[in-house]
Design an enzyme around this catalytic site. Structure first.
Site, mmCIF file in Angstrom:
data_model
loop_
_atom_site.group_PDB
_atom_site.id
_atom_site.type_symbol
_atom_site.label_atom_id
_atom_site.label_comp_id
_atom_site.label_asym_id
_atom_site.label_seq_id
_atom_site.Cartn_x
_atom_site.Cartn_y
_atom_site.Cartn_z
ATOM 1 N NE ARG A 182 20.352 51.203 8.778
ATOM 2 C CZ ARG A 182 21.632 51.124 9.091
ATOM 3 N NH1 ARG A 182 22.556 51.533 8.248
ATOM 4 N NH2 ARG A 182 22.036 50.628 10.259
ATOM 5 C CB ILE A 183 20.564 44.322 7.905
ATOM 6 C CG1 ILE A 183 20.971 43.721 6.562
ATOM 7 C CG2 ILE A 183 20.312 43.227 8.944
ATOM 8 C CD1 ILE A 183 22.281 42.990 6.584
ATOM 9 N N GLY A 242 11.127 55.311 -4.356
ATOM 10 C CA GLY A 242 9.843 55.446 -3.659
ATOM 11 C C GLY A 242 8.624 55.075 -4.478
ATOM 12 C CB SER A 243 8.037 53.351 -7.699
ATOM 13 O OG SER A 243 8.589 52.078 -7.513
ATOM 14 C CG ASN A 244 7.304 49.038 -4.339
ATOM 15 O OD1 ASN A 244 6.387 48.274 -4.624
ATOM 16 N ND2 ASN A 244 8.503 48.963 -4.887
ATOM 17 C CG HIS A 260 13.537 40.103 -2.449
ATOM 18 N ND1 HIS A 260 14.719 40.731 -2.079
ATOM 19 C CD2 HIS A 260 13.898 39.080 -3.260
ATOM 20 C CE1 HIS A 260 15.740 40.120 -2.652
ATOM 21 N NE2 HIS A 260 15.273 39.115 -3.379
ATOM 22 N NE ARG A 293 23.919 46.290 10.755
ATOM 23 C CZ ARG A 293 23.692 46.791 9.545
ATOM 24 N NH1 ARG A 293 22.541 47.320 9.255
ATOM 25 N NH2 ARG A 293 24.629 46.757 8.616
HETATM 26 C C1 GRF Z 1 11.973 47.476 -5.242
HETATM 27 O O1 GRF Z 1 12.222 46.924 -6.507
HETATM 28 C C2 GRF Z 1 11.963 46.430 -4.161
HETATM 29 O O2 GRF Z 1 11.706 45.157 -4.638
HETATM 30 C C3 GRF Z 1 13.351 46.500 -3.607
HETATM 31 O O3 GRF Z 1 13.730 47.831 -3.717
HETATM 32 C C4 GRF Z 1 13.068 48.424 -4.821
HETATM 33 C C5 GRF Z 1 12.528 49.736 -4.368
HETATM 34 O O4 GRF Z 1 11.987 50.490 -5.421
HETATM 35 N N1 GRF Z 1 13.353 46.015 -2.248
HETATM 36 P P1 GRF Z 1 11.153 51.805 -5.127
HETATM 37 O O5 GRF Z 1 12.034 52.712 -4.284
HETATM 38 O O6 GRF Z 1 9.922 51.409 -4.393
HETATM 39 O O7 GRF Z 1 10.867 52.394 -6.464
#
Ligand code: GRF
Length: 214
Positions: A112-113, A34-36, A130, A86
């Protein structure tokens, strides 16, 4: 930008950060630490006129859920094993986000797709991050793929989600130099610094386009 280890990190700047009144309503999909997700929340408390309305996760005990609790953001856990298809799963996402009046969906580490159910409902309004410079190294293990290919520069890409995985329109990219000493962990760390700097900007760019058309 060069950090204290002399890594070259390049992230685009926006000449003018878009403003939103009323705030843009974001729905987050996350499966990981969850860092993003946290970076998006932090941007919404500073530069980005955004309201993080709800998190949906497919993993009950992931870090993203803890972050939602920490910041008092509502969340749902949708266990895919409880859905026959799905499409059914994606219809649940749509219903939850519709209920929260979500305008833009952010896939912040969503493992997940998704189907055309969701993509068509939120056409051009789903942003994914990504960990490679797309179109190189699509799919899982993008960082491992980059190391194995011996490329000297990699990075991250924020893009619109379309039916083919990791193939939608590129919004922003950040680049990082790979050093001889880099391994998966060190590279992930450097790439994530960039991810946190570009994802909210890419979401703001997408939100601006959406508000201009609605
Ligand atoms: C990120 O590196 C993103 O590029 C990929 O999944 C990772 C998620 O990291 N799709 P976080 O959970 O946001 O730390």
């Amino acid at each position: 930008m060069i950090n204290e280890n002399n890594d070259i990190l390049i992230t685009p700047e926006l000449s003018e950060f878009p403003r939103f009144n009323p705030s843009i309503r974001l729905g987050i999909l996350a499966s990981g630490k969850g860092s993003n997700f946290e970076a998006i929340i932090k941007s919404s408390k500073t530069i980005f006129d955004a309201e993080v309305t709800h998190l949906i996760s497919n993993i009950e005990d992931c870090g993203a859920i803890n972050i939602a609790k920490q910041y008092n953001i509502s969340f749902s856990v949708l266990d895919h094993k409880e859905f026959e298809t799905r499409e059914d799963y994606d219809r649940s996402i749509i219903n939850i986000f519709r209920g929260k009046e979500v305008e833009i969906i952010v896939m912040a580490g969503w493992m997940r797709i998704v189907t055309s159910q969701l993509i068509d409902e939120f056409s051009n309004r789903i942003v994914n991050i990504h960990p490679s410079l797309l179109p190189s190294f699509k799919g899982i293990n993008a960082i491992e793929q980059a190391l194995e290919a011996n490329v000297k520069i990699t990075g991250c890409t924020a893009h619109i989600v379309e039916k083919e995985v990791d193939s939608g329109k590129i919004i922003l990219q950040g680049a990082v130099a790979i050093k001889e000493s880099d391994d998966q962990n060190s590279l992930l760390e450097k790439i994530q610094i960039l991810e946190h700097k570009i994802l909210y900007k890419a979401v703001a760019i997408t939100a601006k386009k959406w508000r201009e058309t609605c």
